[in-house]
Design a protein around this motif. Structure first.
Motif, PDB file in Angstrom:
ATOM      1  N   THR A  21     -19.811  -6.692 -54.137  1.00  0.00           N
ATOM      2  CA  THR A  21     -19.063  -7.414 -53.102  1.00  0.00           C
ATOM      3  C   THR A  21     -19.684  -8.785 -52.868  1.00  0.00           C
ATOM      4  O   THR A  21     -18.979  -9.796 -52.761  1.00  0.00           O
ATOM      5  N   ALA A  28     -11.699 -14.165 -49.529  1.00  0.00           N
ATOM      6  CA  ALA A  28     -10.874 -13.016 -49.148  1.00  0.00           C
ATOM      7  C   ALA A  28      -9.955 -12.610 -50.297  1.00  0.00           C
ATOM      8  O   ALA A  28      -9.785 -11.417 -50.595  1.00  0.00           O
ATOM      9  N   LYS A  29      -9.382 -13.602 -50.945  1.00  0.00           N
ATOM     10  CA  LYS A  29      -8.432 -13.360 -52.037  1.00  0.00           C
ATOM     11  C   LYS A  29      -9.065 -12.553 -53.173  1.00  0.00           C
ATOM     12  O   LYS A  29      -8.521 -11.530 -53.612  1.00  0.00           O
ATOM     13  N   VAL A  51     -10.758  -8.923 -51.874  1.00  0.00           N
ATOM     14  CA  VAL A  51      -9.745  -7.912 -51.549  1.00  0.00           C
ATOM     15  C   VAL A  51      -9.020  -7.479 -52.816  1.00  0.00           C
ATOM     16  O   VAL A  51      -8.766  -6.284 -53.027  1.00  0.00           O
ATOM     17  N   TYR A  52      -8.688  -8.435 -53.675  1.00  0.00           N
ATOM     18  CA  TYR A  52      -8.050  -8.083 -54.947  1.00  0.00           C
ATOM     19  C   TYR A  52      -8.933  -7.120 -55.747  1.00  0.00           C
ATOM     20  O   TYR A  52      -8.461  -6.088 -56.244  1.00  0.00           O
ATOM     21  N   LYS A  83     -11.329  -5.157 -54.745  1.00  0.00           N
ATOM     22  CA  LYS A  83     -11.510  -3.867 -54.084  1.00  0.00           C
ATOM     23  C   LYS A  83     -10.260  -2.995 -54.176  1.00  0.00           C
ATOM     24  O   LYS A  83     -10.352  -1.781 -54.401  1.00  0.00           O
ATOM     25  N   VAL A  84      -9.088  -3.602 -53.989  1.00  0.00           N
ATOM     26  CA  VAL A  84      -7.845  -2.830 -54.071  1.00  0.00           C
ATOM     27  C   VAL A  84      -7.622  -2.345 -55.504  1.00  0.00           C
ATOM     28  O   VAL A  84      -7.294  -1.173 -55.737  1.00  0.00           O
ATOM     29  N   SER A 118      -2.210  -5.446 -55.911  1.00  0.00           N
ATOM     30  CA  SER A 118      -3.523  -5.855 -55.400  1.00  0.00           C
ATOM     31  C   SER A 118      -3.482  -7.301 -54.929  1.00  0.00           C
ATOM     32  O   SER A 118      -4.068  -7.655 -53.895  1.00  0.00           O
ATOM     33  N   VAL A 170      -1.701  -7.641 -51.385  1.00  0.00           N
ATOM     34  CA  VAL A 170      -2.590  -7.303 -50.273  1.00  0.00           C
ATOM     35  C   VAL A 170      -3.631  -8.398 -50.075  1.00  0.00           C
ATOM     36  O   VAL A 170      -3.928  -8.820 -48.948  1.00  0.00           O
ATOM     37  N   ALA A 171      -4.191  -8.884 -51.181  1.00  0.00           N
ATOM     38  CA  ALA A 171      -5.195  -9.958 -51.115  1.00  0.00           C
ATOM     39  C   ALA A 171      -4.597 -11.224 -50.505  1.00  0.00           C
ATOM     40  O   ALA A 171      -5.256 -11.927 -49.727  1.00  0.00           O
ATOM     41  N   ALA A 230      -4.334 -10.947 -46.670  1.00  0.00           N
ATOM     42  CA  ALA A 230      -5.657 -11.097 -46.052  1.00  0.00           C
ATOM     43  C   ALA A 230      -6.109 -12.547 -46.078  1.00  0.00           C
ATOM     44  O   ALA A 230      -6.611 -13.088 -45.084  1.00  0.00           O
TER      45      ALA A 230
END
Length: 307
Positions: free
Chosen positions: A115, A186-187, A190-191, A193-194, A219, A222-223, A226
């Motif tokens: 991360t 964030a992009k 989150v991408y 992780k999803v 993915s 969602v990214a 966020a």
């Protein structure tokens, strides 16, 4: 996913990262260019909320009624050019910095603290990408906010340079960093992780290419949501500061503080509906296009650190 064979060797070095950069340039310029009409309406809502107060659909109708359908393509030149440059540096830089982190930390540590690797790699890539993007974004906003300012990218860029100097292109550099770096962090995180969560249930190696594209789309969507929420206040400030030149002797910091006070928290989220739609859509298609172009170019040498 391509495998290392005699007929299709894995790329490395400049050959690999130039392909990452080209894939990023194409995915960003095509998606941002295609969504220029949404960006025009979003920018109008941010700059003149008293007039454009009917939401995104109403905003479209107002622009077309008042200025004609062609006004929805205002700024398409600087948008395409700016995001071609930015996309190449952002996606290519992300892959490069991620690999450098792996080299420095070792694969196991990089995977364990992935991360942090995603966040640091995306932040560094975006910083350099914004240096290229900022002048073109300033030109785009000026063209959208003042439709009679110039006829296009070359005219608008030249007029700003002649009348206001190089500094005018970077008046919004602080806000664009404040907007784009959290946005990109964030992009990407989150991408990643999803997509990782999906591939834990449905292994990537067992998926057809078409299904991997679907995963990239989902993915990315969602990214995008966020990223839009995180970066909206700075996006509004960026639109405001590039709308008109500052007063004589007024510094960028003073202008930013003044704009922030005028907006308030609620005002800083003006146009969030249009931007959620825009950013969610373009981010979904960016990752889908990026993944497919990487495969088409044979750019399969990147190291995956997701579990």
């Amino acid at each position: 996913m391509a495998t290392k064979t005699e007929t299709q060797p894995q790329l490395s070095g400049v050959a690999l990262y130039s392909r990452f950069a080209l894939a990023g340039a194409i995915c960003c310029s095509v998606t941002h260019g295609a969504l220029t009409p949404v960006d025009v309406v979003k920018t109008r809502i941010q700059l003149d909320p008293a007039t454009y107060n009917r939401g995104m659909i109403g905003g479209f109708k107002q622009v077309i009624k008042n200025e004609g359908a062609g006004a929805l393509l205002t700024g398409v030149g600087p948008t395409f050019a700016g995001y071609f440059l930015q996309g190449s540096l952002k996606f290519g830089g992300y892959e490069l910095f991620k690999q450098q982190a792996i080299n420095y930390l070792g694969y196991e540590n990089a995977s364990k603290y992935r991360t942090g690797v995603y966040l640091a790699s995306s932040a560094m890539a975006e910083f350099f990408a914004d240096i290229a993007l900022c002048p073109l974004e300033a030109t785009r906003i000026r063209l959208v906010s003042q439709p009679t300012y110039a006829s296009g990218l070359i005219g608008g860029f030249g007029k700003m340079l002649k009348n206001e100097g190089v500094g005018a292109f970077y008046a919004g550099f602080g806000p664009i960093l404040f907007k784009q770096i959290p946005y990109t962090m964030a992009k990407f995180v989150v991408y990643e992780k999803v997509a990782e969560a999906v591939y834990q249930v449905f292994p990537k190696k067992d998926m057809a290419d078409s299904m991997q594209t679907v995963v990239n789309l989902g993915s990315g969507l969602v990214a995008g949501f966020a990223a839009a929420i995180v970066s909206q206040p700075a996006d509004t400030m960026l639109s405001k500061i590039n709308k008109t030149p500052g007063a004589p002797g007024e510094g960028t910091t003073a202008r930013l503080i003044k704009i922030a006070k005028e907006l308030g928290l609620k005002g800083s989220y003006t146009g969030i509906g249009a931007r959620l739609f825009m950013v969610g859509t373009l981010t979904a298609f960016q990752f889908a296009i990026y993944g497919d172009i990487k495969k088409a170019l044979g750019a399969t040498g990147g190291v995956e650190i997701g579990k």
